[in-house]
Each structure stands twice: as C-alpha cells, then as structure tokens.
Design a protein around this motif. Structure first.
Motif, PDB file in Angstrom:
ATOM      1  N   ALA A 135      34.157  35.426  46.189  1.00 27.08           N
ATOM      2  CA  ALA A 135      34.893  34.422  45.408  1.00 27.08           C
ATOM      3  C   ALA A 135      33.952  33.787  44.387  1.00 27.08           C
ATOM      4  O   ALA A 135      34.308  33.640  43.207  1.00 27.08           O
TER       5      ALA A 135
ATOM      6  N   LEU B  10      43.024  41.236  44.287  1.00 26.58           N
ATOM      7  CA  LEU B  10      42.067  40.257  43.779  1.00 26.58           C
ATOM      8  C   LEU B  10      41.967  40.395  42.266  1.00 26.58           C
ATOM      9  O   LEU B  10      42.166  41.478  41.718  1.00 26.58           O
TER      10      LEU B  10
ATOM     11  N   PHE C 134      42.024  30.337  42.347  1.00 25.71           N
ATOM     12  CA  PHE C 134      42.783  31.578  42.543  1.00 25.71           C
ATOM     13  C   PHE C 134      44.281  31.331  42.727  1.00 25.71           C
ATOM     14  O   PHE C 134      45.020  32.242  43.077  1.00 25.71           O
TER      15      PHE C 134
END
Lengths: 196, 205
Positions: B53, B79, B173
């Motif tokens: 991340a 992702l 995100f």
C-alpha cells in the motif's frame, strides 16, 4: 553455469574491469608471441613467417573445441553466448581495406597499439593513421552509413546458414588448420629466410 | 618436422573428432529441486499489504503488481495499477517480457496466498528474478488496509501509528474506514458559547 556475466554469476558492473584485465593479458601474450613486430606480421603475406596464422588458428580451434565440450558438460549455455551480427557488404569491403592496410602497414589495429606501447616508431605512425581514419569515418558517417549497415544478415553463424552441425564444422575446421600448419611449413622451407 | 608437432596436431584432430561423436544433449536450464526448496523455505518473498500500500501511494515505479486471478475477478476488482496474468497463462509467451526482467519488483497476488505462490514457484523455476508474493492476498488487503481494526488500548504506539497509516491508506484506496479521530468525543455536550452582541456605541465620546 556459464556464461558468467549474462547469468549474473559475475555482476554486470564487472564487465569493463574484466575486459581491461583480459585486454592486458591479450596484449601481453601478443607481445610475447612477437606480434609487436610489423615484419613478423607481414611475413604471413610474403611467406617467410607464419606465426600469425598459427597463433590465430590455434586460438580459434582451441576455443571452439573447448566451448563445445563445456556445452556438452552443461558448463555453458551456448544460446546465451554473444554472436556478432553479420553485415556482409560491410564485412567484405572492410576485409579488403583491412587486408591492404595489413600488408602495407604491417599491423592490424590491436598489434599497432602493442607496437606503439613498446616504443616502435612504425607502430606509433600506424596508430596515428588509425586515429585519422577513425576521425574521417566518424565525421563522414552519413556518407558511409549505407555501406556500414549494408548486407545485414542478423546474428547468424556459418553452421546455421549452411545448416550443418557445429561439431562437424569444428572438426573440419581443425583438419583445415592442421593442414594449413603443415603446408605453411613446406612453404617456409622454400622461401628465402629473412632475418629481422 | 619435430615429433612434438605431430603429436599435438594428432591430438587436436582427435579431440575435435571426439566432439563429432558426442551425443546431442538437451540441458535443462531450470534450477535444481534442492535450490528451489531452499528458495521456497525463504520467507523473504512475502511482502505485507502495508508495504505494498505504501509503495502504491508513493507511486513507486519499481513495483509491478500482477493479479493472477481470472480475468472476471480482475475486472470486478483489483489493486490500482495491477496487470492481469491469470495463473493458467503464466507460461504464455506474451507475458514473459513482463515477468522476466530486472529493475522492477514483480509482486504476485490472488485472493489468498496459494495461487500467487504457485505463480511465484513457476517463475522461480524459470530462473526469473525480483519475484515477490503479497502476503495474504486480497483477503488480507481488505482486513488490513480497506477495513482496519482499531488496536486495543494497551497496544504499543507502533500499532497506533500503523493503524493511522492503514486508515489513511483506506481513504486513499476508497475503502470505508472510519475517518474520525481516535479521541473519543461521544457523550460530551459541546456548549456553544456565543458572544453577546456588543451594543452599538451611542453618542459621541
């Protein structure tokens, strides 16, 4: 396990260092073989000294045989070995120029540097000529470009082109080399000995 | 002609002829099982979801995320910046330039560890470098990054730091992390104290 650098067994950064070390060893052995003398080198053309032919034939044959035994034993992956690309037109024209220069000047580029390094004046003059040639070629590259890239055939080898086995080719090449050693000995006996 | 020359010349021809007689051999250029086992036992290939991340948020160009799930799963969620190489297509010619390279860390992920790790083993056997697996896959991604849990009060400060990073990452995100501050503000009636209006000054001074 090999080749060592493409497989990262030796890091790529060492490439130039190793090249310098091999270059020094190469120059040392060339000098030791008498290649710093232009008269010895042109002896190949006039027929009184065949050292050049013997040294280079032996080196080629030894390397070729060695590499293919290494390949058989799995020590080297021949598919990863660098093959110099073939530019046929450029190779023929370059070969002619090189041949004339070789006989006229008595040196090839590498040996002229060796001659210059041990203080031979003809070697220095030849090196200077070499630099002038490089300068004119580089400056006039746009004129020579078509020739320089002419007859490109890719990364090809003789055995691939004629579709014969590499091992057979090496054997035939060895026979030719040994035959050349024998016949040059005969020629040398008939030619007047030159003291240099 | 000296005998030494004749002996050496015959030896050379003999050795070269031996080369012709050698049978053709196909050398397996895969790594031996012992070496593979050693690599499998080494856990350093697992990268945590937090680390990945952080690298995505930093827009690190040296990371390439590879989703090994099916194309449908990839299309429904993946992702950011990940490419899709389904496990069964791992050995396809078109993907090899992506997988076999230097300078970029290839990180495999799937829903869990299993498929990503299988892709890792396949590529490791091919001798590719810089291969990693996202630890816990997308499941862990959701529990850690997208919906982080508040650490117990007795946790060390590092856990709270990690928690606040995860919350921030969750917002980045687009996850549903609670965006409130850690201080409990429930139960306190905030009294709004209004300043009384000053009366306009009347008259001269």
């Amino acid at each position: 396990m090999g080749p060592l650098i493409p497989l990262d067994i030796i890091p790529e950064q060492w490439n130039n260092v190793i090249a310098v070390i091999i270059g020094m060893a190469f120059g040392f052995i060339m000098e030791g073989s008498g290649f710093s003398s232009s008269r010895k080198i042109v002896g190949l053309f006039y027929g009184y000294d065949f050292t050049v032919l013997r040294v280079f034939f032996t080196a080629t044959v030894t390397t070729a045989i060695g590499l293919y035994y290494f390949s058989y034993l799995g020590w080297i992956d021949m598919s990863l070995v660098y093959i110099h690309p073939t530019y046929l037109t450029a190779a023929i024209v370059g070969g002619l120029i090189m041949g004339v220069g070789f006989v006229a000047g008595g040196y090839c580029p590498g040996t002229s540097l060796i001659g210059a390094a041990i203080g031979r004046i003809d070697g220095m003059v030849f090196t200077l000529g070499l630099m002038i040639g490089i300068f004119f070629f580089s400056e006039g590259f746009s004129i020579f470009e078509g020739l320089y890239n002419g007859g490109f055939m890719g990364y090809i080898t003789i055995t691939e082109y004629f579709n014969i086995s590499s091992q057979l080719f090496i054997f035939l090449f060895t026979v030719v080399a040994v035959a050349a050693f024998y016949f040059t000995t005969l020629i040398r006996r008939r030619v007047k000995q030159v003291n240099y | 002609m000296s005998k030494v020359y004749i002996i050496f010349a015959s030896l050379l021809i003999l050795v070269a002829f031996g080369l012709v007689l050698l049978p053709d051999t196909e050398h397996e250029d895969q790594i031996p099982p012992e070496a593979l086992l050693k690599e499998i036992m080494n856990q350093s290939r697992f990268l945590s979801a937090d680390l990945i991340a952080a690298r995505i948020i930093d827009e690190d160009p040296s990371i390439m995320l590879v989703d090994v799930r099916t194309a449908e799963a990839y299309n429904s969620y993946s992702l950011p910046g990940a490419i899709n190489i389904p496990l069964k297509e791992t050995l396809d010619e078109e993907w090899q330039p992506y997988l076999n390279q230097r300078g970029v860390d290839v990180v495999f992920f799937s829903n869990g560890d299993l498929f990503a790790d299988q892709a890792w083993i396949l590529c490791s056997r091919l001798g590719y470098k810089n291969l990693y697996v996202m630890e816990g896959g997308l499941n862990q991604w959701f529990t850690q990054i997208m919906q982080p849990t508040v650490p117990p009060d007795t946790s060390p400060n590092e856990d709270f730091d990690l928690y606040s990073f995860r919350k921030a990452a969750s917002i980045y995100f687009g996850g549903g992390a609670p965006a409130q501050s850690t201080q409990d503000i429930k139960g306190e009636n905030i009294q709004i104290i209004r300043r009384e209006k000053k009366t306009a000054t009347a008259g001269g001074c």
